[in-house]
Design an enzyme around this catalytic site. Structure first.
Site, PDB file in Angstrom:
ATOM      1  N   THR A 239      32.712  30.448  46.667  1.00 17.40           N
ATOM      2  CA  THR A 239      32.925  31.476  47.694  1.00 17.40           C
ATOM      3  C   THR A 239      31.758  31.575  48.676  1.00 17.40           C
ATOM      4  O   THR A 239      31.907  32.199  49.719  1.00 17.40           O
ATOM      5  CB  THR A 239      33.218  32.848  47.058  1.00 17.40           C
ATOM      6  OG1 THR A 239      32.411  33.019  45.915  1.00 17.40           O
ATOM      7  CG2 THR A 239      34.642  32.970  46.656  1.00 17.40           C
TER       8      THR A 239
ATOM      9  N   LYS B   9      29.225  37.730  42.422  1.00 13.73           N
ATOM     10  CA  LYS B   9      29.416  36.622  43.386  1.00 13.73           C
ATOM     11  C   LYS B   9      30.143  37.091  44.650  1.00 13.73           C
ATOM     12  O   LYS B   9      29.928  36.560  45.736  1.00 13.73           O
ATOM     13  CB  LYS B   9      30.092  35.428  42.729  1.00 13.73           C
ATOM     14  CG  LYS B   9      31.583  35.520  42.470  1.00 13.73           C
ATOM     15  CD  LYS B   9      32.474  35.195  43.662  1.00 13.73           C
ATOM     16  CE  LYS B   9      33.893  35.682  43.448  1.00 13.73           C
ATOM     17  NZ  LYS B   9      34.746  35.566  44.627  1.00 13.73           N
TER      18      LYS B   9
HETATM   19  O1  LIG Z   1      38.620  35.489  48.750  1.00 14.93           O
HETATM   20  P1  LIG Z   1      37.598  36.065  47.805  1.00 14.93           P
HETATM   21  O2  LIG Z   1      36.232  36.121  48.409  1.00 14.93           O
HETATM   22  O3  LIG Z   1      38.062  37.346  47.208  1.00 14.93           O
HETATM   23  O4  LIG Z   1      37.470  35.025  46.597  1.00 14.93           O
HETATM   24  C1  LIG Z   1      38.602  34.713  45.845  1.00 14.93           C
HETATM   25  C2  LIG Z   1      38.222  34.320  44.426  1.00 14.93           C
HETATM   26  O5  LIG Z   1      37.441  35.321  43.822  1.00 14.93           O
HETATM   27  C3  LIG Z   1      37.584  32.979  44.345  1.00 14.93           C
HETATM   28  O6  LIG Z   1      37.296  32.645  43.016  1.00 14.93           O
END
Ligand SMILES: O=P(O)(O)OC[C@H](O)CO
Ligand SMILES: NC(=O)c1ccc[n+]([C@@H]2O[C@H](COP(=O)([O-])OP(=O)(O)OC[C@H]3O[C@@H](n4cnc5c(N)ncnc54)[C@H](O)[C@@H]3O)[C@@H](O)[C@H]2O)c1
Length: 330
Positions: free
Chosen positions: A245, A188
């Site tokens: 995200t 993701k």
């Molecule tokens: O800020 P990111 O894209 O690393 O996302 C944070 C977390 O993984 C959200 O679940």
């Protein structure tokens, strides 16, 4: 059922600090190891972490240390170190049998190892678990409602850890699919970069929805081939986190993609950053792992090439749009 009450947290970035605060909020003692002296000092002297989690007030029962040996007496450790640095930090953990709960989302370069695989190499004598889901650190630190997947090799360990981590606003859902939870979180991050590119390039909401669905198809192909369960990928650690995200510039991965979509080059965007966008590390690794296994991941591949500076956003978008038409199930 085994109970856990003395938690340690390995990693003083935004997510490690938020998890430590979650556990310490009602006054429970929590030890947090941070690599940066400035983080240790700010947490102990001011109950804040302005470097990685500005704006959050931390409980006085959360005590920081720069010495991993100070975590020796903890009965469970949450490991929240970005994956590229994980192996080195694990090797320095004090000996013990406390379970390790992995909260990082990525795959290691060269070894193609997920955090659980690294732990099996480095400290095989401990119970292992994965905690992953749609969880922006600042929201968890603020006590906002959050649900997450807690996966361990056996149900009894997963249930005992979930019981110990649960709070009225923080609900772990138990699973025994550790690889599914790891793959959901790692893939993701890459897809969030891709959705940020679509947003930054002004391609519209239809394009973003298409990317989320086709990205989920990539995550599912890769996951099933590596033994993940479809339910886990469609749950909090996969689809849930993908939705979070891919729709918010609070995501560092999405924000990095927005910059790429506006035409900036990856090297400039990545220079001098203190926080991680794990998808930038993982994209080339997962793209290579998928290629080696003969699994098609065109979006992941495009993000990997963009991050490497091989192509610009316009070329990546054109390449994805000009792929041959195909049945949706493939
Ligand atoms: O800020 P990111 O894209 O690393 O996302 C944070 C977390 O993984 C959200 O679940
Ligand atoms: N921030 C979130 O909302 C969130 C939520 C869920 C999961 N995660 C995951 O948690 C992991 C940690 O992310 P974060 O947001 O806490 O980090 P962050 O971006 O806030 O901070 C970077 C972290 O990397 C560490 N670091 C940098 N260089 C290092 C080195 N050489 N050795 C060891 N550590 C080093 C820093 O000490 C710091 O803890 C990532 O895998 C991320 O995907 C983050």
């Amino acid at each position: 059922m085994t109970s856990y009450s003395r938690f340690g947290v390995v990693g003083g970035g935004a997510w490690g600090t938020a998890l430590a605060q979650l556990l310490a909020a009602e006054g429970a003692p929590v030890r947090l190891w941070a690599r940066e002296d400035a983080v240790v000092t700010a947490i102990n002297a001011e109950h804040r972490n302005p470097l990685f989690l500005p704006g959050a007030s931390l409980s006085p029962s959360l005590v920081a240390t720069g010495d991993l040996a100070d975590l020796a007496a903890c009965d469970a450790l949450l490991v929240v170190v970005p994956v590229p640095f994980l192996r080195a930090v694990l090797a320095d953990l004090p000996a013990g049998h406390a379970p390790l709960i992995f909260c990082s989302k990525g795959m290691e370069a060269q070894s193609f190892a997920f955090p659980i695989d690294i732990a099996r190499d480095v400290c095989s004598d401990r119970p292992l678990a994965v905690l992953s889901g749609p969880t922006f650190a600042h929201e968890v630190a603020a006590g906002l409602p959050t649900a997450i997947t807690l996966a361990a090799a056996d149900t009894a360990t997963a249930e005992a850890l979930a019981q110990a981590l649960a709070r009225p606003h923080f609900r772990p859902y138990v699973s025994t699919d550790m690889i599914g939870a790891e793959i959901g979180g790692a893939v993701k991050n890459i897809l969030a970069i891709a959705c940020g590119i679509v947003d930054g390039a002004g391609l519209g909401l239809n394009a973003r929805a298409a990317l989320i669905s086709r990205g989920f198809a990539e995550m599912t192909r890769f996951g099933l081939a590596r033994g993940a369960q479809a339910d886990t990928l469609a749950g909090l650690a996969g689809l849930g986190d993908l939705v979070l995200t891919c729709t918010s510039s609070n995501s560092r991965n999405f924000a990095l993609g927005q910059g790429l979509g506006r035409g900036a080059d990856a090297a400039t965007l990545m220079a001098d950053r203190r926080t991680v966008a794990e998808g930038a590390f993982s994209a080339p690794v997962i793209a290579a792992a998928a290629r080696a296994d003969g699994i098609e991941m065109p979006i992941t591949d495009a993000v990997a090439r963009l991050v490497a500076g091989d192509i610009r956003a316009g070329e990546a978008i054109q390449a994805l749009l000009s792929r041959p038409l195909r049945p949706e199930g493939r």
